[in-house]
Scaffold this motif. Structure first.
Motif, PDB file in Angstrom:
ATOM      1  N   SER A  95      50.064  35.556  47.272  1.00  0.00           N
ATOM      2  CA  SER A  95      49.132  35.672  48.406  1.00  0.00           C
ATOM      3  C   SER A  95      48.352  36.969  48.339  1.00  0.00           C
ATOM      4  O   SER A  95      47.126  36.981  48.506  1.00  0.00           O
ATOM      5  N   ARG A  96      49.038  38.068  48.084  1.00  0.00           N
ATOM      6  CA  ARG A  96      48.361  39.369  48.005  1.00  0.00           C
ATOM      7  C   ARG A  96      47.364  39.402  46.856  1.00  0.00           C
ATOM      8  O   ARG A  96      46.276  39.965  46.984  1.00  0.00           O
ATOM      9  N   PHE A  97      47.741  38.809  45.723  1.00  0.00           N
ATOM     10  CA  PHE A  97      46.841  38.768  44.580  1.00  0.00           C
ATOM     11  C   PHE A  97      45.548  38.054  44.951  1.00  0.00           C
ATOM     12  O   PHE A  97      44.453  38.567  44.732  1.00  0.00           O
ATOM     13  N   TYR A  98      45.663  36.849  45.525  1.00  0.00           N
ATOM     14  CA  TYR A  98      44.472  36.092  45.892  1.00  0.00           C
ATOM     15  C   TYR A  98      43.634  36.837  46.918  1.00  0.00           C
ATOM     16  O   TYR A  98      42.407  36.854  46.844  1.00  0.00           O
ATOM     17  N   GLU A  99      44.276  37.488  47.880  1.00  0.00           N
ATOM     18  CA  GLU A  99      43.527  38.224  48.894  1.00  0.00           C
ATOM     19  C   GLU A  99      42.784  39.415  48.287  1.00  0.00           C
ATOM     20  O   GLU A  99      41.643  39.689  48.647  1.00  0.00           O
ATOM     21  N   ARG A 100      43.411  40.111  47.325  1.00  0.00           N
ATOM     22  CA  ARG A 100      42.726  41.240  46.670  1.00  0.00           C
ATOM     23  C   ARG A 100      41.550  40.760  45.846  1.00  0.00           C
ATOM     24  O   ARG A 100      40.494  41.391  45.825  1.00  0.00           O
ATOM     25  N   VAL A 101      41.714  39.639  45.158  1.00  0.00           N
ATOM     26  CA  VAL A 101      40.618  39.094  44.364  1.00  0.00           C
ATOM     27  C   VAL A 101      39.478  38.663  45.281  1.00  0.00           C
ATOM     28  O   VAL A 101      38.304  38.933  45.001  1.00  0.00           O
ATOM     29  N   LEU A 102      39.817  38.027  46.401  1.00  0.00           N
ATOM     30  CA  LEU A 102      38.784  37.611  47.348  1.00  0.00           C
ATOM     31  C   LEU A 102      38.042  38.814  47.926  1.00  0.00           C
ATOM     32  O   LEU A 102      36.822  38.779  48.110  1.00  0.00           O
ATOM     33  N   GLU A 103      38.756  39.903  48.206  1.00  0.00           N
ATOM     34  CA  GLU A 103      38.110  41.129  48.692  1.00  0.00           C
ATOM     35  C   GLU A 103      37.171  41.692  47.624  1.00  0.00           C
ATOM     36  O   GLU A 103      36.073  42.139  47.939  1.00  0.00           O
ATOM     37  N   ALA A 104      37.607  41.663  46.360  1.00  0.00           N
ATOM     38  CA  ALA A 104      36.755  42.145  45.272  1.00  0.00           C
ATOM     39  C   ALA A 104      35.509  41.265  45.137  1.00  0.00           C
ATOM     40  O   ALA A 104      34.401  41.774  44.901  1.00  0.00           O
ATOM     41  N   GLU A 105      35.683  39.964  45.296  1.00  0.00           N
ATOM     42  CA  GLU A 105      34.530  39.063  45.253  1.00  0.00           C
ATOM     43  C   GLU A 105      33.564  39.355  46.400  1.00  0.00           C
ATOM     44  O   GLU A 105      32.344  39.314  46.221  1.00  0.00           O
TER      45      GLU A 105
END
Length: 122
Positions: free
Chosen positions: A18-28
Motif C-alpha cells: 500500500s505504501r509503495f503504491y501511494e508513494r508512486v502515485l504521489e510521484a506521478e
C-alpha cells in the motif's frame, strides 16, 4: 516475526505494498502538476492537489488492499501505475522479474524505478 504477521490481510507485506503504491502515485502527481507537495511553485498555478480518494485494489493473490489516490482540482490526473476505474494491481512483480530476465542488473532496475517513479527500492 511470524508468517501471519508478514502475509496476513493487515500484515507487513500488505502495508508495504500500500505504501509503495501511494508513494508512486504521489510521484506521478508531482510529475503531473510540475511541483512537489507543499512547494510554493504551485501557488496560483491553476491546478493543485485536492485531497485523496480511497481505492480498494485487488492484488495478484485476489486479496485486497486499500490505498489513497491523490486528486487534483481540475480532475486531469491520470494515474499510470493503477489507472482510473481499474481495481486490479498490475503485475508489478512480474515486470521486475521480466526486466531481470532480459539482463537488467538489480542496479539498473533500481535506477529505472527511481527515474520513472521517484521511488528508492533496495
Amino acid at each position: 516475526m511470524t508468517k501471519d504477521e508478514l502475509i496476513s490481510s493487515e500484515g507487513l507485506l500488505r502495508q508495504l505494498t500500500s505504501r509503495f503504491y501511494e508513494r508512486v502515485l504521489e510521484a506521478e502527481m508531482d510529475e503531473h502538476l510540475g511541483y512537489r507537495k507543499h512547494d510554493n511553485a504551485g501557488d496560483n498555478s491553476g491546478n493543485s492537489r485536492n485531497g485523496y480518494t480511497d481505492k480498494t485494489v485487488i492484488m495478484d493473490d485476489n486479496s485486497t488492499t486499500n490505498i489513497h489516490v491523490p486528486r487534483d482540482r481540475n480532475s486531469t490526473f491520470e494515474p499510470i501505475i493503477i489507472p482510473k476505474h481499474e481495481k486490479r494491481s498490475p503485475l508489478f512483480n512480474d515486470q521486475i522479474i521480466s526486466m531481470y530476465s532480459y539482463g537488467m542488473s538489480c542496479r539498473d532496475i533500481q535506477r529505472h524505478l527511481q527515474e520513472v517513479y521517484g521511488v528508492n527500492v533496495s
